[in-house]
Design an enzyme around this catalytic site. Structure first.
Site, PDB file in Angstrom:
ATOM      1  N   GLY A 139       0.826  -1.209   0.000  1.00  0.00           N
ATOM      2  CA  GLY A 139       0.000   0.000   0.000  1.00  0.00           C
ATOM      3  C   GLY A 139       0.858   1.256   0.000  1.00  0.00           C
ATOM      4  O   GLY A 139       0.570   2.228  -0.714  1.00  0.00           O
ATOM      5  N   HIS A 140       1.916   1.238   0.797  1.00  0.00           N
ATOM      6  CA  HIS A 140       2.829   2.379   0.836  1.00  0.00           C
ATOM      7  C   HIS A 140       3.490   2.577  -0.526  1.00  0.00           C
ATOM      8  O   HIS A 140       3.581   3.696  -1.031  1.00  0.00           O
ATOM      9  CB  HIS A 140       3.912   2.164   1.899  1.00  0.00           C
ATOM     10  CG  HIS A 140       3.470   2.540   3.288  1.00  0.00           C
ATOM     11  ND1 HIS A 140       2.590   1.790   4.006  1.00  0.00           N
ATOM     12  CD2 HIS A 140       3.802   3.595   4.075  1.00  0.00           C
ATOM     13  CE1 HIS A 140       2.384   2.364   5.193  1.00  0.00           C
ATOM     14  NE2 HIS A 140       3.117   3.462   5.255  1.00  0.00           N
ATOM     15  N   ARG A 141       3.963   1.471  -1.094  1.00  0.00           N
ATOM     16  CA  ARG A 141       4.637   1.565  -2.402  1.00  0.00           C
ATOM     17  C   ARG A 141       3.695   2.144  -3.457  1.00  0.00           C
ATOM     18  O   ARG A 141       4.082   3.004  -4.236  1.00  0.00           O
ATOM     19  CB  ARG A 141       5.130   0.178  -2.848  1.00  0.00           C
ATOM     20  CG  ARG A 141       6.537  -0.169  -2.353  1.00  0.00           C
ATOM     21  CD  ARG A 141       7.138  -1.305  -3.159  1.00  0.00           C
ATOM     22  NE  ARG A 141       6.339  -2.516  -3.119  1.00  0.00           N
ATOM     23  CZ  ARG A 141       6.463  -3.450  -2.165  1.00  0.00           C
ATOM     24  NH1 ARG A 141       7.381  -3.335  -1.223  1.00  0.00           N
ATOM     25  NH2 ARG A 141       5.696  -4.522  -2.163  1.00  0.00           N
TER      26      ARG A 141
END
Lengths: 293, 200
Positions: free
Chosen positions: B37-39
């Site tokens: 999700g961060h990526r």
């Protein structure tokens, strides 16, 4: 004759018991840790853990969202008829349990990163087979969480380092892991054999009841010594400080190659989940780790 | 050790008042994000695309929840925190670009994230690892799910929480890091432990 359907039903039940209710010995160890904790933040963490365990049991919900990778240990009596049904039945059980309990889908292809969505995949669920004398089929499930698995470690020490190196590696692994594996943890530790032998023994050691000391008095002493040492680090529950970092240390060993000294440490979070059942030749089913009405 | 009841969006001013060891009960909107999700969020930003939700003043929860779909709506079954250190490579950018004010997770974070929290104004709230049913109890509604192609654990779940906590402030905006304080103490005990165990 053990039918696939019986094995599947028992395995679904075992997974459900394991993820929703801790065995009595684990609950007792957590209560003891709570009663003895003097660090305020550490005690609050243990309180949350105990409240969570209670609530999970009451509502029949998985105690942790990481319902783990499903590992089965099968002790198959050599006279059991129908053993060829077991593997398919256990895979089917993983699929059904994922839907019915439910479980979080935790089987990801390491090359494509695709999650299969049903907790089955290549070698998953993993099945350890042991052939024993007799007519009963004993199945144990161990849902193993990722956070604690990630800090597990293997050292191929030089035999010169011996017991001293062994102790150092265990303590260093605990210190390096810090807050990551959701302490208080259980340590499965094994020495000897070879890389995979030590790892397998260390992981299987986690299936032993926490309140049962090692039958080998020397190892029982070593388990206590390492537990006390780990707890004197002060890492504490959730790594936020306190008395209990490790609930128990479980040691096993194999004879080693003269040139090798493998030491394996497998870390288990406080949610030390396991469930075992025996299927007898007359079809009777006995649950060994949990009370089943 | 003060106790705060906060609601999202959280202002920078309030977040800068918090100190390590304080307790927070959070209400409002939080979103889950793990490594994937961060990526993806950072990739969206680099490509000049809008995120599915404006994260300004919200909390990001390091969590891969266990959800169940019932009559087209989602229910949270279990939703404890995941190990935050996995998000360390991305969190500083995440804080800087999306102005989140709180990170909820377990195990703490490293120097890069601690510095970003100090610089841009965010805190780290530790929730008891594995206490997933307690967490689920505080989640009143699933407002939405984005990026579900990443799989259930990695998708971005948008959740409405009420009195979510207690969250122990373990990293504050003043550069204090409770995990580092403990770790420093632990390192000091090391030699003594070696000695006691007869380690050469």
């Amino acid at each position: 004759m053990v039918t696939g359907k019986t094995v599947e039903n028992v395995a679904v039940k075992l997974i459900q018991l394991a993820v929703t209710e801790l065995p009595q010995d684990v609950k007792e160890a957590l209560h003891k840790a709570y009663n003895e904790e003097t660090n305020k933040i550490g005690k609050a963490q243990l309180k949350a853990i105990l409240d969570n365990v209670n609530l999970a049991e009451k509502t029949c919900a998985p105690m942790c969202q990481d319902t783990g990778v499903i590992i089965f240990h099968v002790k198959a009596g050599s006279k059991v008829d129908g053993l060829d049904n077991v593997e398919t039945a256990l895979r089917n059980a993983a699929v059904r349990a994922t839907k019915e309990i439910p479980l979080r889908p935790n089987a990801v292809n390491p090359f494509t990163q695709k999650n299969t969505g049903n907790n089955t995949g290549r070698f998953i669920p993993y099945i350890h087979w042991e052939i024993v004398v007799g007519e009963t089929l004993e199945i144990t499930v161990m849902p193993k969480g990722g956070g604690s698995e990630n800090v597990s470690a293997l050292a191929m020490l030089s035999p010169n380092q011996g017991i001293s190196g062994f102790k150092k590696f265990v303590i260093d692994t605990v210190i390096k892991a810090g807050a990551k594996p959701c302490p208080p943890t259980v340590l499965g530790v094994a020495v000897g054999g070879g890389a995979e032998i030590a790892m397998n023994l260390a992981k299987a050691a986690l299936l032993k009841p926490l309140n049962q000391p090692n039958p080998n008095p020397e190892l029982a002493k070593l388990e206590q010594e390492l537990r006390e040492a780990a707890n004197s680090t002060g890492i504490g529950p959730m790594g936020l400080g306190g008395k209990t970092t490790v609930l128990a240390v479980k040691i096993d060993y194999a004879h080693r190659h003269p040139a090798s000294y493998p030491v394996a440490v497998v870390v288990q979070c406080w949610a030390a989940r396991r469930a075992t059942a025996r299927i007898y030749s007359d079809g009777t089913i006995e649950y060994l780790t949990h009370k089943v009405a | 050790m003060a106790v705060y009841r906060l609601s999202t969006p959280i202002s920078e001013e309030i977040v800068r008042k918090l100190q390590v060891n304080d307790k927070v009960y959070l209400s409002g909107t939080i979103v889950t994000a793990r490594d994937a999700g961060h990526r993806r969020a950072l990739r969206f930003h680099n490509e000049g695309r809008q995120l599915p939700i404006n994260l300004d003043g919200l909390a990001v929860f390091h969590c891969g929840p266990l959800m169940r779909q019932e009559n087209k709506s989602w229910r949270v079954v279990a939703a404890g925190p995941t190990t935050s250190s996995r998000m360390e490579p991305f969190e500083d950018q995440f804080i800087k670009l999306f102005k989140i004010r709180m990170i909820i997770g377990k195990g703490g974070m490293g120097k890069k994230a601690v510095n970003a929290m100090k610089k841009y104004g965010a805190v780290y709230g530790a929730f008891t690892g594995g206490a997933a049913v307690l967490a689920a109890k505080a989640i009143k509604r699933v407002k939405g799910v984005e990026w579900s192609d990443l799989g259930m654990p990695e998708a971005m779940w948008i959740l409405e929480v009420e009195d979510f906590g207690p969250l122990t402030v373990a990293i504050d905006t003043h550069g204090n890091n409770l995990f580092e304080i403990i770790q420093t103490k632990v390192d000091k005990t090391k030699e003594q432990i070696y000695k006691k165990l007869g380690i050469k």
